[in-house]
Design a protein around this motif. Structure first.
Motif, PDB file in Angstrom:
ATOM      1  N   LEU A 655     -23.379  46.534 -41.388  1.00 33.86           N
ATOM      2  CA  LEU A 655     -23.336  47.677 -42.295  1.00 33.86           C
ATOM      3  C   LEU A 655     -23.379  48.982 -41.507  1.00 33.86           C
ATOM      4  CD1 LEU A 655     -23.607  49.180 -45.019  1.00 33.86           C
ATOM      5  CD2 LEU A 655     -26.068  48.708 -44.919  1.00 33.86           C
ATOM      6  N   SER A 656     -24.348  49.110 -40.624  1.00 33.22           N
ATOM      7  CA  SER A 656     -24.514  50.344 -39.864  1.00 33.22           C
ATOM      8  C   SER A 656     -23.280  50.626 -39.001  1.00 33.22           C
ATOM      9  CB  SER A 656     -25.768  50.241 -38.984  1.00 33.22           C
ATOM     10  OG  SER A 656     -25.955  51.416 -38.242  1.00 33.22           O
ATOM     11  N   PHE A 657     -22.754  49.578 -38.354  1.00 28.64           N
ATOM     12  CA  PHE A 657     -21.614  49.783 -37.462  1.00 28.64           C
ATOM     13  C   PHE A 657     -20.390  50.245 -38.246  1.00 28.64           C
ATOM     14  CE2 PHE A 657     -17.773  48.299 -35.297  1.00 28.64           C
ATOM     15  CZ  PHE A 657     -17.947  48.878 -34.048  1.00 28.64           C
ATOM     16  N   HIS A 658     -20.102  49.615 -39.366  1.00 37.39           N
ATOM     17  CA  HIS A 658     -18.904  49.977 -40.119  1.00 37.39           C
ATOM     18  C   HIS A 658     -19.032  51.368 -40.745  1.00 37.39           C
ATOM     19  CE1 HIS A 658     -17.966  45.709 -39.584  1.00 37.39           C
ATOM     20  NE2 HIS A 658     -16.709  46.055 -39.838  1.00 37.39           N
ATOM     21  N   VAL A 659     -20.254  51.805 -41.043  1.00 41.19           N
ATOM     22  CA  VAL A 659     -20.433  53.193 -41.470  1.00 41.19           C
ATOM     23  C   VAL A 659     -20.070  54.131 -40.330  1.00 41.19           C
ATOM     24  CG1 VAL A 659     -22.150  54.926 -42.125  1.00 41.19           C
ATOM     25  CG2 VAL A 659     -22.126  52.715 -43.270  1.00 41.19           C
ATOM     26  N   ARG A 660     -20.484  53.768 -39.093  1.00 39.53           N
ATOM     27  CA  ARG A 660     -20.216  54.637 -37.945  1.00 39.53           C
ATOM     28  C   ARG A 660     -18.709  54.765 -37.680  1.00 39.53           C
ATOM     29  NH1 ARG A 660     -24.269  55.254 -39.302  1.00 39.53           N
ATOM     30  NH2 ARG A 660     -26.327  55.083 -38.382  1.00 39.53           N
ATOM     31  N   ILE A 661     -17.986  53.688 -37.884  1.00 43.91           N
ATOM     32  CA  ILE A 661     -16.541  53.759 -37.615  1.00 43.91           C
ATOM     33  C   ILE A 661     -15.752  54.138 -38.873  1.00 43.91           C
ATOM     34  CG2 ILE A 661     -16.720  52.106 -35.733  1.00 43.91           C
ATOM     35  CD1 ILE A 661     -15.439  49.999 -37.575  1.00 43.91           C
ATOM     36  N   LYS A 662     -16.492  54.576 -39.886  1.00 40.60           N
ATOM     37  CA  LYS A 662     -15.902  55.095 -41.123  1.00 40.60           C
ATOM     38  C   LYS A 662     -15.087  54.045 -41.880  1.00 40.60           C
ATOM     39  CE  LYS A 662     -15.723  59.683 -39.007  1.00 40.60           C
ATOM     40  NZ  LYS A 662     -17.045  60.068 -39.507  1.00 40.60           N
ATOM     41  N   ALA A 663     -15.439  52.759 -41.663  1.00 37.08           N
ATOM     42  CA  ALA A 663     -14.796  51.676 -42.420  1.00 37.08           C
ATOM     43  C   ALA A 663     -15.640  51.413 -43.653  1.00 37.08           C
ATOM     44  CB  ALA A 663     -14.667  50.431 -41.546  1.00 37.08           C
ATOM     45  N   TYR A 664     -15.557  52.323 -44.604  1.00 39.11           N
ATOM     46  CA  TYR A 664     -16.498  52.318 -45.717  1.00 39.11           C
ATOM     47  C   TYR A 664     -16.286  51.150 -46.674  1.00 39.11           C
ATOM     48  CZ  TYR A 664     -17.326  57.002 -43.913  1.00 39.11           C
ATOM     49  OH  TYR A 664     -17.611  58.054 -43.092  1.00 39.11           O
ATOM     50  N   ASP A 665     -15.035  50.725 -46.850  1.00 36.50           N
ATOM     51  CA  ASP A 665     -14.800  49.588 -47.739  1.00 36.50           C
ATOM     52  C   ASP A 665     -15.460  48.323 -47.188  1.00 36.50           C
ATOM     53  OD1 ASP A 665     -13.352  51.073 -49.555  1.00 36.50           O
ATOM     54  OD2 ASP A 665     -11.450  50.735 -48.527  1.00 36.50           O
ATOM     55  N   SER A 666     -15.306  48.091 -45.868  1.00 35.51           N
ATOM     56  CA  SER A 666     -15.939  46.925 -45.247  1.00 35.51           C
ATOM     57  C   SER A 666     -17.459  47.060 -45.293  1.00 35.51           C
ATOM     58  CB  SER A 666     -15.466  46.770 -43.803  1.00 35.51           C
ATOM     59  OG  SER A 666     -14.073  46.525 -43.746  1.00 35.51           O
ATOM     60  N   ALA A 667     -17.939  48.266 -45.049  1.00 43.21           N
ATOM     61  CA  ALA A 667     -19.385  48.490 -45.084  1.00 43.21           C
ATOM     62  C   ALA A 667     -19.945  48.177 -46.471  1.00 43.21           C
ATOM     63  CB  ALA A 667     -19.698  49.940 -44.702  1.00 43.21           C
ATOM     64  N   LYS A 668     -19.170  48.521 -47.516  1.00 42.25           N
ATOM     65  CA  LYS A 668     -19.627  48.244 -48.883  1.00 42.25           C
ATOM     66  C   LYS A 668     -19.749  46.735 -49.128  1.00 42.25           C
ATOM     67  CE  LYS A 668     -20.570  49.378 -53.198  1.00 42.25           C
ATOM     68  NZ  LYS A 668     -20.620  48.062 -53.853  1.00 42.25           N
ATOM     69  N   GLU A 669     -18.862  45.944 -48.533  1.00 41.64           N
ATOM     70  CA  GLU A 669     -18.953  44.502 -48.684  1.00 41.64           C
ATOM     71  C   GLU A 669     -20.247  43.966 -48.063  1.00 41.64           C
ATOM     72  OE1 GLU A 669     -15.482  42.776 -47.012  1.00 41.64           O
ATOM     73  OE2 GLU A 669     -14.084  43.785 -48.397  1.00 41.64           O
ATOM     74  N   PHE A 670     -20.597  44.497 -46.884  1.00 41.67           N
ATOM     75  CA  PHE A 670     -21.845  44.056 -46.241  1.00 41.67           C
ATOM     76  C   PHE A 670     -23.061  44.510 -47.035  1.00 41.67           C
ATOM     77  CE2 PHE A 670     -18.976  44.113 -42.454  1.00 41.67           C
ATOM     78  CZ  PHE A 670     -19.035  42.760 -42.190  1.00 41.67           C
ATOM     79  N   LEU A 671     -22.987  45.713 -47.621  1.00 45.95           N
ATOM     80  CA  LEU A 671     -24.088  46.193 -48.443  1.00 45.95           C
ATOM     81  C   LEU A 671     -24.277  45.291 -49.661  1.00 45.95           C
ATOM     82  CD1 LEU A 671     -26.251  48.221 -49.256  1.00 45.95           C
ATOM     83  CD2 LEU A 671     -24.451  49.645 -50.281  1.00 45.95           C
ATOM     84  N   ASP A 672     -23.185  44.882 -50.286  1.00 49.15           N
ATOM     85  CA  ASP A 672     -23.281  43.997 -51.450  1.00 49.15           C
ATOM     86  C   ASP A 672     -23.937  42.662 -51.057  1.00 49.15           C
ATOM     87  OD1 ASP A 672     -22.104  45.902 -53.015  1.00 49.15           O
ATOM     88  OD2 ASP A 672     -20.074  45.048 -52.870  1.00 49.15           O
TER      89      ASP A 672
END
Length: 942
Positions: A655-672
């Motif tokens: 989650l943290s890494f994908h937020v850093r690389i601005k991959a917000y859609d992927s980050a949202k999947e990890f958050l879910d």
């Protein structure tokens, strides 16, 4: 003069020196007077008689030197005596017994009269083979002796064995109660056997009093107080029957000790004198929580015991006993924070010690005096006195006793830090310990004192000075390891652990040069073949992992630094160097590739590398996940729990890494996924919840769901404010929210509010609620920094002329809590952090905070202006409030920037305010500001 006359002439001196004062801890005799009498007697003998009585004269000199605090010198005389062909069998046995005791006192005696331990001692003395070299002589001399068997039993069995028994008992705190009782009972039985032997050999009946006192002492050290009191009563009865005033004084003084120093002894200020296993002088948290604890102490009763003892010592004409009493009077003054009075008592003890020739008492009193002067805030001219102690220990005196005094001074330094929050006095103690160790030749302990100083600076947030001292320690360790084969095996693991710890600090500071130095140190260090099994594997893995990681991270951070300075071509060269270095990695290759690609803003490549890292197991990949794999394979509840924790850590990292690389859609999947396995409020369960909450806020901000983003940012700010009392100053400055500092939270919120306003109709719409929220967040960030600075200054500088006791206690508590926060951060930053110690420190912080809250409530009503000076919260002015306060015709421009976002407000004294949000290069702005400051400092001559 005939031989018979010579013997009769010396016998009274020998009787006075030994039969009366043979037991040091009874504090009888006057060694200075005895030495003068012996010297005068020998000088009056004709030359031929001196030759014939050389063995007896050497024996007298040896015993006087031993009891007077010069065991190394004593051994020279005593060896000369028992190697003499002219000495009789009884003299040989007595000389041998005293020599055994002298060697023990040289290398196995601490100031609390227990046995000694330490790396430097082990390098100089082998306690395991100590008895073997004396065994043949013991058997021969004992068989031939007639009247000296009682002396030998007392010296070589009771006195010599007692030190080891004391040290064994004091090290048993972590053992089961049954085991401790068994050990104590075996020691008491051995003393009972010695008592029987003394009676069989017709020893003076008064010696039985000391044997009973020794049993009482062991019981107290084993926390068996009732049994100890019984033995002490028996000892007092024996001394009373023998009309032994000094013995009675000893018993009363001992009662006083037990009442006012329940953990250890007033001789060492109720501290634990031992060498710990860490880099510095800190000990296990359980020990540090127990030492100096005065719960249940009865100081008035202890004072009465000491005063009663003083009457008996004076009756016995025992000035050595008075020296001991005045040390204790000084201790009582110290625990009541009256260091001026303590200095006076200790100076009296020093004078008694000098007058009686008691070297042990003198150097112990000197250590007390150093610490008392530190307590008064007088730090000048102390170093030569500390060095004097080291010179004594390295020469004619006791090496272990001097080392123990250094440990005692170091424990006082630790006390000032962890209990009083006084960094200045803590540093003064550690510097004195360092000076003592250096003059003693105890280089390892001197290094530990330098590490202690670094830890103090790190605790108060001065990482630069801390790192300088840590590097100095590593240089000293390198030199010792290369020069001393005796110490290399013990110090090499310490070096590796410390170098790795320093590397981690440089990593937190993003300082590439320091990381490179530490990695080079580690790569040059060889794990000794003597180190086997798990420890060798762990050290080897630590070196390998750190060195490989440094090959990537050093150019990586140099690239970041070059880019911050505007040198983009140099930055690209470093980033490419870091990327190429990942090809040589055996572990964490994909993870570090993802990190480098992310910094290069090649986000697609970063995402692919991270996906490969996930396929390899995420945080389970490599040797660092082997332990978790073992736990999983073991099955059961523990294995399943560890598996869940590892999976959750992988998702959090993703989650943290994908937020850093601005991959917000992927980050949202990890958050879910995290919400599903850990619950919707999983972020609040961590040690630093504001980090996870700010990541979630940034995620929703990236998805343009600004209302949800602001909800998370508000939660993050609230979590930080609620827990800021647990954080060190250093943590509040850096490495909190997304590793950007505490204000980053407020900036994220302000930026999200600005974006919400733009989405809602534009920043020019000045009545928009989001515009007002953005301004409010920005003001809160600046207010927070200013309020923290003001509160800290109020604690340490003060502004109230008439400081009442409550205000003094308020300052002390603030200092203590700040130190505890730093200690907590220091422990959490270790690779082998002790969760129980962190919890213990947290409880101290909580208790201190509760007391602080009560005192502040009192001071708000009793001290005018107190609340306005020290409060850490304040109302924030709105834009309208600011505008109303501006002078007519004026214009206020406020700006706030971080990374690529620039926020600004132009507020005129009349008319509509103007808000602005744009993308700017933060580093470029910082460079322009720095250039402007330089031009202001160095204006052109024209």
């Amino acid at each position: 003069m005939t031989e018979e006359r010579c013997v009769k002439f010396l016998d009274p001196i020998q009787d006075a020196a030994f039969n009366d004062a043979i037991i040091y801890e009874e504090y009888k005799g006057n060694f200075s007077q005895t030495k003068k009498r012996a010297t005068a007697a020998v000088r009056q003998l004709p030359g031929e008689d001196v030759t014939r009585l050389a063995a007896q004269a050497a024996y007298i000199e040896g015993v006087i030197s031993l009891l007077g605090g010069e065991p190394a010198k004593a051994m020279e005389y005593l060896e000369k005596c028992y190697n003499s062909s002219e000495a009789d069998s009884d003299l040989l046995l007595r000389a041998l017994a005293h020599n055994i005791l002298a060697e023990m006192w040289r290398f196995n005696l601490f100031p609390d009269r227990a046995g000694a331990n330490g790396v430097e001692i082990a390098a100089r003395w082998d306690g395991n083979t100590f008895w073997n070299k004396y065994q043949p002589l013991q058997e021969e001399f004992f068989r031939k002796a007639a009247s000296a068997k009682a002396d030998y039993t007392l010296l070589a069995h009771l006195l010599t064995g007692l030190q080891s028994q004391r040290s064994v008992i004091q090290s048993m705190d972590y053992r089961s109660e049954m085991f401790c009782r068994q050990i104590l009972d075996s020691f008491l039985q051995s003393i009972a056997t010695i008592q029987s032997d003394l009676k069989y050999y017709h020893a003076p009946s008064g010696w039985n009093g000391y044997a009973l006192w020794a049993c009482a002492d062991l019981c107290k050290r084993a926390r068996r107080m009732e049994m100890g009191q019984d033995f002490l009563n028996q000892a007092l009865a024996v001394y009373s029957e023998n009309d032994d005033a000094a013995g009675q004084a000893l018993c009363h003084m001992t009662w006083g000790d037990w009442r006012c120093a329940p953990f250890s002894s007033p001789l060492v200020w109720n501290f634990s004198v031992q060498e710990g296993n860490s880099f510095g002088s800190d000990l296990a948290w359980t020990t540090e929580a127990a030492e100096f604890n005065l719960d249940g102490a009865d100081v008035p009763a202890a004072l009465q015991d000491y005063q009663r003892a003083e009457i008996f010592f004076k009756q016995a004409q025992a000035p050595r006993g008075l020296a001991q009493l005045y040390l204790r009077y000084g201790y009582l003054a110290m625990i009541q924070n009256d260091f001026v009075q303590a200095k006076g008592h200790i100076q009296q003890a020093i004078q008694y010690a000098l007058d009686t020739g008691d070297g042990f008492a003198y150097y112990l009193a000197l250590a007390h005096q150093l610490l008392a002067r530190v307590g008064t805030g007088t730090f000048s001219d102390l170093q030569p006195l500390a060095e004097e102690t080291g010179v004594w220990g390295a020469g004619a005196g006791s090496y272990s006793y001097a080392l123990g005094l250094g440990l005692f001074i170091g424990r006082a330094g630790r006390h000032w830090l962890i209990r009083r929050g006084d960094a200045e006095r803590s540093l003064a103690c550690y510097r004195l310990a360092e000076s003592l160790y250096k003059s003693l030749g105890a280089t390892f302990n001197a290094i530990k004192s330098v590490v202690d100083q670094g830890a103090v600076y790190q605790t108060i947030g001065d990482r630069k000075t801390a790192l300088t001292l840590y590097e100095q320690s590593l240089d000293m360790l390198t030199l010792v390891i290369s020069q001393s084969t005796a110490l290399a095996g013990s110090l090499s693991p310490t070096f590796i652990m410390l170098a790795n710890q320093v590397y981690q600090l440089y990593l937190q500071e993003l300082e590439a040069d320091g990381m490179e130095r530490c990695a080079r140190r580690l790569s040059d260090q060889k794990v000794l073949s003597a180190t086997e099994g798990v420890e060798k594997i762990a050290l080897f893995t630590m070196i390998k992992t750190t060195v490989e990681q440094a090959q990537v991270l050093v150019p990586f951070y140099r690239g970041k630094h070059a880019r911050d300075n505007g040198d983009l071509s140099q930055a690209d060269r470093f980033f490419n160097q870091a990327l190429m270095a990942t090809n040589d990695l055996e572990e964490n290759k994909s993870w570090l590739q993802a990190v480098v690609y992310g910094q290069m803003r090649q986000y697609d490549s970063a995402r692919q590398a991270f996906q490969h890292y996930m396929e390899l197991g995420g945080v389970d990949a490599g040797s660092m996940g082997q332990l978790a794999a073992v736990l999983k394979s073991a099955g059961g509840e523990g294995g399943e729990q560890e598996a869940r924790q590892q999976y959750r850590r992988t998702l959090e990292q993703a989650l943290s890494f994908h937020v850093r690389i601005k991959a917000y859609d992927s980050a949202k999947e990890f958050l879910d996924q995290l919400d599903k396995i850990a619950g919707p409020d999983w972020q609040c369960a961590g040690e630093r919840p504001w980090l996870d909450l700010s990541d979630c806020g940034e995620l929703y901000e990236g998805l343009k769901d600004y209302s949800t983003a602001l909800e998370y940012y508000d939660k993050a700010i609230t979590a930080l404010e609620e827990r800021r009392h647990l954080l060190s100053r250093d943590e509040l400055k850096t490495a909190l929210a997304a590793d950007q500092g505490a204000q980053y939270l407020y900036f994220q919120a302000a930026r999200a509010a600005c974006r919400a306003a733009e989405k809602n109709g534009g920043m020019a719409k000045n009545d928009d609620a989001f515009v007002e929220k953005a301004f409010n967040y920005a003001e809160r960030a600046k207010a927070r920094a200013l309020l923290d600075l003001m509160a800290a200054n109020a604690v340490f500088r003060g502004r109230f002329a008439a400081e009442n006791p409550a205000l003094k206690r308020w300052r002390e508590l603030n200092a203590q809590i700040n130190a505890w926060r730093g200690l907590s951060a220091l422990e959490r930053g270790k690779s082998n952090a002790d969760a129980e110690q962190i919890d213990h420190i947290s409880r101290q912080i909580a208790a201190g905070s509760d007391e602080l809250e009560r005192i502040e409530a009192e001071l708000i009503h009793s001290v005018p202006g107190f609340y306005q000076t020290v409060r850490t919260q304040a109302p924030i002015l709105s834009r309208q409030d600011v505008q109303r306060r501006l002078a007519r015709g004026s214009l206020l421009i406020k700006y706030y920037f971080l990374q690529d976002d620039f926020l600004a407000w132009a507020i005129p004294s009349s008319g509509d305010p103007v808000s602005h949000h744009s993308l700017q290069d933060e580093k470029a702005i910082n460079r322009m500001i720095a250039a402007f400051h330089r031009s202001c400092r160095n204006p052109r001559s024209d």
